[in-house]
Write a protein that holds these residues in place. Structure first.
Motif, mmCIF file in Angstrom:
data_model
loop_
_atom_site.group_PDB
_atom_site.id
_atom_site.type_symbol
_atom_site.label_atom_id
_atom_site.label_comp_id
_atom_site.label_asym_id
_atom_site.label_seq_id
_atom_site.Cartn_x
_atom_site.Cartn_y
_atom_site.Cartn_z
ATOM 1 N N ASN A 124 33.297 30.553 36.930
ATOM 2 C CA ASN A 124 31.836 30.656 36.939
ATOM 3 C C ASN A 124 31.337 31.345 38.206
ATOM 4 O O ASN A 124 30.361 32.108 38.168
ATOM 5 C CB ASN A 124 31.204 29.269 36.796
ATOM 6 C CG ASN A 124 31.299 28.740 35.378
ATOM 7 O OD1 ASN A 124 31.327 29.503 34.422
ATOM 8 N ND2 ASN A 124 31.357 27.421 35.234
ATOM 9 N N ALA A 125 31.997 31.093 39.332
ATOM 10 C CA ALA A 125 31.633 31.772 40.584
ATOM 11 C C ALA A 125 31.892 33.274 40.444
ATOM 12 O O ALA A 125 31.065 34.104 40.872
ATOM 13 C CB ALA A 125 32.433 31.196 41.746
ATOM 14 N N ALA A 126 33.006 33.629 39.828
ATOM 15 C CA ALA A 126 33.337 35.046 39.640
ATOM 16 C C ALA A 126 32.327 35.725 38.723
ATOM 17 O O ALA A 126 31.890 36.856 38.978
ATOM 18 C CB ALA A 126 34.745 35.177 39.067
ATOM 19 N N HIS A 127 31.937 35.035 37.661
ATOM 20 C CA HIS A 127 30.965 35.616 36.727
ATOM 21 C C HIS A 127 29.616 35.820 37.406
ATOM 22 O O HIS A 127 28.943 36.836 37.185
ATOM 23 C CB HIS A 127 30.807 34.721 35.497
ATOM 24 C CG HIS A 127 29.890 35.297 34.468
ATOM 25 N ND1 HIS A 127 28.566 34.898 34.344
ATOM 26 C CD2 HIS A 127 30.075 36.270 33.532
ATOM 27 C CE1 HIS A 127 28.004 35.594 33.374
ATOM 28 N NE2 HIS A 127 28.882 36.422 32.867
ATOM 29 N N ALA A 128 29.223 34.876 38.248
ATOM 30 C CA ALA A 128 27.957 35.011 38.981
ATOM 31 C C ALA A 128 28.006 36.218 39.922
ATOM 32 O O ALA A 128 27.024 36.956 40.062
ATOM 33 C CB ALA A 128 27.671 33.728 39.768
ATOM 34 N N LEU A 129 29.160 36.432 40.558
ATOM 35 C CA LEU A 129 29.330 37.593 41.444
ATOM 36 C C LEU A 129 29.203 38.890 40.654
ATOM 37 O O LEU A 129 28.489 39.813 41.064
ATOM 38 C CB LEU A 129 30.702 37.516 42.131
ATOM 39 C CG LEU A 129 31.215 38.809 42.789
ATOM 40 C CD1 LEU A 129 30.295 39.253 43.918
ATOM 41 C CD2 LEU A 129 32.642 38.623 43.295
ATOM 42 N N VAL A 130 29.876 38.977 39.529
ATOM 43 C CA VAL A 130 29.849 40.189 38.705
ATOM 44 C C VAL A 130 28.417 40.477 38.230
ATOM 45 O O VAL A 130 27.958 41.629 38.262
ATOM 46 C CB VAL A 130 30.821 40.043 37.508
ATOM 47 C CG1 VAL A 130 30.621 41.168 36.492
ATOM 48 C CG2 VAL A 130 32.265 40.030 38.005
ATOM 49 N N ALA A 131 27.710 39.435 37.823
ATOM 50 C CA ALA A 131 26.311 39.611 37.385
ATOM 51 C C ALA A 131 25.445 40.114 38.534
ATOM 52 O O ALA A 131 24.589 40.983 38.349
ATOM 53 C CB ALA A 131 25.773 38.289 36.841
ATOM 54 N N GLU A 132 25.683 39.587 39.732
ATOM 55 C CA GLU A 132 24.917 40.000 40.910
ATOM 56 C C GLU A 132 25.138 41.485 41.217
ATOM 57 O O GLU A 132 24.239 42.174 41.704
ATOM 58 C CB GLU A 132 25.338 39.154 42.119
ATOM 59 C CG GLU A 132 24.728 39.561 43.449
ATOM 60 C CD GLU A 132 23.218 39.338 43.523
ATOM 61 O OE1 GLU A 132 22.573 39.951 44.405
ATOM 62 O OE2 GLU A 132 22.676 38.555 42.707
ATOM 63 N N LEU A 133 26.323 41.987 40.905
ATOM 64 C CA LEU A 133 26.630 43.397 41.143
ATOM 65 C C LEU A 133 26.066 44.304 40.044
ATOM 66 O O LEU A 133 26.273 45.518 40.061
ATOM 67 C CB LEU A 133 28.151 43.590 41.256
ATOM 68 C CG LEU A 133 28.823 42.906 42.461
ATOM 69 C CD1 LEU A 133 30.338 43.021 42.374
ATOM 70 C CD2 LEU A 133 28.313 43.498 43.771
ATOM 71 N N GLY A 134 25.361 43.691 39.083
ATOM 72 C CA GLY A 134 24.699 44.474 38.040
ATOM 73 C C GLY A 134 25.618 44.924 36.926
ATOM 74 O O GLY A 134 25.357 45.920 36.253
ATOM 75 N N ILE A 135 26.706 44.165 36.732
ATOM 76 C CA ILE A 135 27.694 44.527 35.716
ATOM 77 C C ILE A 135 27.558 43.555 34.539
ATOM 78 O O ILE A 135 27.810 42.360 34.688
ATOM 79 C CB ILE A 135 29.117 44.470 36.305
ATOM 80 C CG1 ILE A 135 29.240 45.476 37.460
ATOM 81 C CG2 ILE A 135 30.162 44.723 35.228
ATOM 82 C CD1 ILE A 135 30.358 45.163 38.426
#
Length: 367
Positions: A124-135
């Protein structure tokens, strides 16, 4: 040396799967290559238990990374084409919030007050990071060892967020042998008097417990074939032997000792305990009414590459076959590669030629 490490502040509070929440938490990550205009060339890499986010050299940090031979311009994971992100797991002391981090509520290190950690939390932390990068959707999601379990959780918990997947020497659930080894590793740390229920410091530090835990790990990361080939029964020269009773006598003992000494003070013992137990807890059958196959069938991706090694005793080849079978049953086009590398579980870090051929070939075929 300059630092390529970047930090992403997780949503606060960040709810944990097994209860509790983190406030003001963050994860460390590094990137290589450039995100294209369509934002559809992103590859996320999740690591095993102990590595940092520094998978390879980059402009900000030219020092070699833990997967240096695999990642970079013209390599299997070609950073001229792909925008690659490697995240340090939540709970790891290599830059992410972990038991050694300061709890904002108390101003002191969390230690054992850190909430129970699961690999779903890492996902979930990884998914939040990816979303933050606009992906919105990853072109590919790669997971090695413990990171492979985290990637399975990622795809289950966030359907539609991944096009293709590369599974490297991992498992859909921990088998009893792996649980037994990790249990012994944790016991070695906990029984070191200097561990002191997690209240150690640099002066009173569980060096012996961490040393034994690391030796147990190294033994399982390689194969019996590798140990026989490298060391046989060769003894140390007399001047290299220890004087005390039952001291080091064989070269293989000295090798393990050297590995342990290099590791002991580089990884926080409490973080090691938390990540080790998270690996034991992970079970994809939880998502399939008790069936690994049914859990895997809930993962929706287009293509997958599953790699395993015949000499891996920690994540045996039949577990890679299980992943491949489950992803096929879910409708993915799956390529399964079984390697005979003698290096056991560590082969993905050592047998770069064979892994490069499989991973580079797979990524080249993605449209």
């Amino acid at each position: 040396m300059s630092d390529a490490r970047q930090y992403f502040k997780l949503p606060s509070p960040f709810a944990m799967k097994r209860g509790g929440a983190l406030h003001g938490a963050h994860v460390a990550y590094e990137t290589w290559g450039s995100l294209n205009a369509a934002r559809d060339n992103a590859v996320l890499l999740l690591t095993g238990l102990s590595p940092s986010a520094h998978a390879a050299a980059n402009d900000a940090d030219p020092s070699p990374g833990w997967w240096e031979g695999m990642l970079g311009p013209g390599k299997a994971i070609d950073t001229r084409r792909w925008f690659v992100i490697c995240m340090n797991s939540l709970g790891s002391d290599k830059g992410s919030t972990c038991p050694a981090s300061i709890d904002p509520a108390t101003g002191e290190a969390y230690r054992l007050s850190f909430p129970d950690l699961s690999l779903e939390d890492v996902a979930n932390a990884a998914h939040a990071l990816v979303a933050e990068l606009g992906i919105a959707q990853l072109a590919s999601l790669i997971g090695c060892s413990m990171g492979g379990m985290s990637t399975l959780a990622y795809m289950l918990l966030h359907p539609g967020s991944v096009r293709t997947h590369i599974s490297v020497d991992t498992a859909p659930q921990a088998q009893p042998f792996a649980i037994a080894i990790r249990s012994l590793q944790r016991e070695a740390i906990r029984l070191d008097p200097h561990w002191n229920n997690g209240q150690y410091d640099n002066a009173q530090y569980p060096d012996i417990g961490m040393s034994i835990a690391r030796k147990l790990g190294v033994i399982t990361y390689r194969s019996a074939m590798e140990w026989n080939g490298r060391f046989a029964r060769i003894r140390l020269d007399p001047e290299q032997r220890e004087e005390q009773p039952f001291g080091l006598e064989f070269q293989v003992e000295s090798y393990l000792q050297g590995h342990a000494q290099r590791f002991v003070r580089t990884f926080d013992p409490n973080s090691y305990l938390y990540l080790s137990r998270a690996s034991d807890w992970f079970d994809i059958a939880e998502y399939g009414n008790g069936s690994v196959l049914e859990g895997l069938k809930r993962i929706q991706i287009e293509q997958a590459l599953v790699i395993g090694v015949s000499t891996d005793i920690l994540f045996p080849l039949e577990q890679q076959e299980q992943i491949a079978e489950g992803l096929r049953a879910a409708g993915a086009e799956v390529e399964f590669v079984a390697l005979d590398s003698p290096q056991g579980h560590d082969a993905f870090l050592v047998d770069i030629d064979n892994y490069s051929r499989a991973i580079g070939g797979f990524l080249a075929r993605i449209q």
